[in-house]
Structure formats: C-alpha cells, structure tokens
Design a protein around this motif. Structure first.
Motif, mmCIF file in Angstrom:
data_model
loop_
_atom_site.group_PDB
_atom_site.id
_atom_site.type_symbol
_atom_site.label_atom_id
_atom_site.label_comp_id
_atom_site.label_asym_id
_atom_site.label_seq_id
_atom_site.Cartn_x
_atom_site.Cartn_y
_atom_site.Cartn_z
ATOM 1 N N GLY A 1 37.482 80.866 72.529
ATOM 2 C CA GLY A 1 38.846 80.386 72.356
ATOM 3 C C GLY A 1 38.967 79.634 71.040
ATOM 4 O O GLY A 1 37.962 79.182 70.475
ATOM 5 N N PHE A 2 40.210 79.498 70.554
ATOM 6 C CA PHE A 2 40.460 78.898 69.244
ATOM 7 C C PHE A 2 41.422 77.716 69.361
ATOM 8 O O PHE A 2 42.632 77.901 69.501
ATOM 9 N N PRO A 3 40.902 76.501 69.283
ATOM 10 C CA PRO A 3 41.773 75.330 69.370
ATOM 11 C C PRO A 3 42.771 75.211 68.223
ATOM 12 O O PRO A 3 43.834 74.614 68.392
ATOM 13 N N ASP A 4 42.432 75.757 67.052
ATOM 14 C CA ASP A 4 43.277 75.579 65.869
ATOM 15 C C ASP A 4 44.158 76.785 65.573
ATOM 16 O O ASP A 4 44.701 76.910 64.480
ATOM 17 N N ARG A 5 44.298 77.699 66.555
ATOM 18 C CA ARG A 5 45.128 78.886 66.365
ATOM 19 C C ARG A 5 46.170 79.014 67.468
ATOM 20 O O ARG A 5 45.915 78.616 68.614
ATOM 21 N N ALA A 6 47.310 79.597 67.135
ATOM 22 C CA ALA A 6 48.340 79.892 68.125
ATOM 23 C C ALA A 6 48.077 81.266 68.733
ATOM 24 O O ALA A 6 47.522 82.160 68.074
ATOM 25 N N TYR A 7 48.485 81.438 69.984
ATOM 26 C CA TYR A 7 48.258 82.682 70.714
ATOM 27 C C TYR A 7 49.572 83.408 70.990
ATOM 28 O O TYR A 7 50.626 82.793 71.149
ATOM 29 N N ASN A 8 49.471 84.729 71.092
ATOM 30 C CA ASN A 8 50.574 85.541 71.593
ATOM 31 C C ASN A 8 50.514 85.565 73.117
ATOM 32 O O ASN A 8 49.506 85.179 73.721
ATOM 33 N N LEU B 1 46.969 68.066 68.226
ATOM 34 C CA LEU B 1 47.379 69.285 68.915
ATOM 35 C C LEU B 1 46.189 70.224 69.128
ATOM 36 O O LEU B 1 46.057 70.850 70.186
ATOM 37 N N ALA B 2 45.320 70.317 68.120
ATOM 38 C CA ALA B 2 44.128 71.158 68.247
ATOM 39 C C ALA B 2 43.216 70.641 69.358
ATOM 40 O O ALA B 2 42.656 71.429 70.136
ATOM 41 N N ALA B 3 43.058 69.336 69.446
ATOM 42 C CA ALA B 3 42.206 68.750 70.481
ATOM 43 C C ALA B 3 42.789 68.974 71.873
ATOM 44 O O ALA B 3 42.062 69.273 72.833
ATOM 45 N N GLU B 4 44.107 68.852 71.983
ATOM 46 C CA GLU B 4 44.756 69.094 73.273
ATOM 47 C C GLU B 4 44.575 70.546 73.707
ATOM 48 O O GLU B 4 44.312 70.828 74.882
ATOM 49 N N GLN B 5 44.699 71.465 72.746
ATOM 50 C CA GLN B 5 44.504 72.877 73.083
ATOM 51 C C GLN B 5 43.048 73.156 73.437
ATOM 52 O O GLN B 5 42.768 73.973 74.317
ATOM 53 N N GLN C 1 34.064 80.081 77.005
ATOM 54 C CA GLN C 1 32.746 79.431 77.020
ATOM 55 C C GLN C 1 32.373 78.800 75.685
ATOM 56 O O GLN C 1 31.433 78.024 75.606
ATOM 57 N N THR C 2 33.079 79.183 74.628
ATOM 58 C CA THR C 2 32.822 78.585 73.317
ATOM 59 C C THR C 2 34.137 78.433 72.573
ATOM 60 O O THR C 2 35.056 79.250 72.733
ATOM 61 N N LEU C 3 34.247 77.385 71.787
ATOM 62 C CA LEU C 3 35.451 77.083 71.023
ATOM 63 C C LEU C 3 35.125 77.143 69.537
ATOM 64 O O LEU C 3 34.116 76.593 69.095
ATOM 65 N N CYS C 4 35.987 77.823 68.773
ATOM 66 C CA CYS C 4 35.733 78.006 67.342
ATOM 67 C C CYS C 4 36.569 77.076 66.488
ATOM 68 O O CYS C 4 37.777 76.908 66.711
ATOM 69 N N ILE C 5 35.917 76.503 65.487
ATOM 70 C CA ILE C 5 36.594 75.741 64.438
ATOM 71 C C ILE C 5 36.412 76.501 63.132
ATOM 72 O O ILE C 5 35.291 76.884 62.784
ATOM 73 N N HIS C 6 37.494 76.750 62.426
ATOM 74 C CA HIS C 6 37.408 77.484 61.158
ATOM 75 C C HIS C 6 36.972 76.530 60.039
ATOM 76 O O HIS C 6 37.742 75.668 59.613
ATOM 77 N N GLY C 7 35.761 76.720 59.553
ATOM 78 C CA GLY C 7 35.205 75.813 58.558
ATOM 79 C C GLY C 7 35.858 75.903 57.197
ATOM 80 O O GLY C 7 35.703 74.997 56.368
#
Length: 252
Positions: A165-172, A192-196, A219-225
């Motif tokens: 999952g991506f905390p810093d991205r919006a989903y369709n 907002l990213a932390a809440e997501q 199972q894993t959360l991605c942060i875009h470096g």
C-alpha cells in the motif's frame, strides 16, 4: 502484536546527479528497494546503497524497471513478455552481484513505476515478471500492489507474495493508484500520509467493483524516496504507526 513493513525506493541517483536522502530514510524504514540501473542508479550507486543498507540493518530488494533513464521508468513501454522477463532477470542479477559482494541477502523484488502499474492490471505482463523472479530464485519475495494481477501471478507460480500500500498516493475506486498526471495524486501533507498509512495497515486497500466492495490486506507500506517531502512523510508515518501499536518489521 501487530507488525508492518515500511519500504522505500532508493539508490536512484545516477553519476553526479543526486536524488533522495537515502542515509536518513534508512533510519526510518525496514526494507529498501534498490534501483538496478535501468530507470535509475548506476553500478557505483548500487554498490554504495547495498553497503549502506547492510550498515543500517535493513532488508534489501531489487527494484527493476523499464530501460528509461530519461523518463525515470514512469513511461509505459511496448515490450514483449519475453523481453520483460529477460530485462527483469538481468536487473535482479546485477543487484545480486553487489549483495553477494557485501555479504547481504537479497530478500525481495518490487517492479518500479510504469512497469509496476501496468503489471497491476495486465495479467500477461505480471506473469512475465513472476517467471523472471522464480527463475532467479523461488526464495525471493515478490512485492505488488494489493489486489493486483502481479500478486495473483506471483501466487500462481508458487512465490511468496507481499501486498503493498502507498500512504503518500491517492487511490482510484478500483484500488489502482491515481495517475501522477491527475490532481491530488500525491499526498504531500505528512499528517494525511500518516493517517492513510494507519488505515492501510489496519484495513487494507478499499476496492469497489461490479461484484461489490472488498478490502485487500496490506503487508508493506511504500514511501517514495525521490519526493521532496519523503523524510518528513517517513518520520510522521513511522511515529503514528508505532503510536497505534504497530511494530516496524521487515519481510524476512
């Protein structure tokens, strides 16, 4: 005790061009996806990043992408499944060489950018990626978007798969990532990213389809470096997850 992996795309500098704050971000994540020289990175950057990951004691994965340095691997390419399979195998092998030299285990493979997004919906492309990973080693973990064709393809060939999952991205609504070309695709506010991140870790990805509503486990959360606010996002995400009782743990 609840646990979640936090991964980050790293090693995306090239020559004299520096991208990301890899050293600081490695203090906050449990896994790193290292570019393999096609969409970003070069041999020296790959070697340096692997050694840094060993020093920081984070799990290492390969981050193969389309051969598209100028477009940073975010432009779709018309490649046959056979070409994709070969290019993925080539890139995994390149990073593995540096891992072996440093005495570091290669844990997972996570495709990058357009390749990742296309494989989420294209079963044939997803199968080619899964075949390449299995051909290299069935012990490798394949990371893909939760609820995607890539996850299905990995399971079908007997790989261990991990849903992302991506905390810093919006989903369709269908659970896919909103295109970066659309407004609001990126969540720049660390709060907002932390809440997501907490929602994704607790509930998974919300997917609406003709058959109804379902949630796909994350199972894993991605942060875009490569994003300017990556360090702030990572700090907030880790703090809030730990506040909600999550242990940050790699995929091993």
């Amino acid at each position: 005790m609840k646990s979640i992996d936090i991964n980050c795309d790293m090693g995306e500098s090239f020559g004299k061009y520096i991208l990301g704050n890899d050293s600081s971000l490695m203090e906050l994540v449990s896994s790193v996806n290292i570019a393999c020289g096609m969409h970003a990175g070069d041999p020296l950057v790959m070697q340096t990043t692997v050694r840094l990951a060993k020093q920081k004691m984070v799990a290492v994965g390969a981050h193969p992408g389309y051969p598209d340095l100028q477009g940073f691997g975010r432009r779709a390419m018309d490649m046959t499944p056979e070409e994709v399979e070969s290019f993925i195998l080539y890139q995994i092998g390149a990073l593995w060489g540096f891992c072996r030299g440093a005495g570091v285990d290669l844990v997972h493979v996570k495709p990058h950018g357009a390749l990742y997004n296309q494989a989420a919906k294209d079963a044939g492309l997803a199968a080619a990626i899964a075949r390449a990973v299995k051909q290299f080693s069935q012990q490798l973990i394949l990371v893909g978007l939760a609820g995607s064709q890539l996850v299905n393809a990995g399971e079908e060939v007997g790989l261990r798969v991990v849903s992302e999952g991506f905390p810093d991205r919006a989903y369709n609504l269908d659970g896919s990532l909103r295109s970066r070309r659309e407004p609001g695709a990126l969540l720049h506010d660390p709060i907002l990213a932390a809440e997501q991140a907490v929602r994704l870790a607790d509930q998974g990805i919300r997917i609406e389809s003709g058959s109804g509503l379902r949630f796909s486990k994350v199972q894993t959360l991605c942060i875009h470096g490569d994003e300017p606010g990556a360090l702030e996002n990572a700090t907030a995400i880790r703090q809030v997850l730990e506040k909600h009782g999550f242990t940050i743990k790699n995929l091993v």
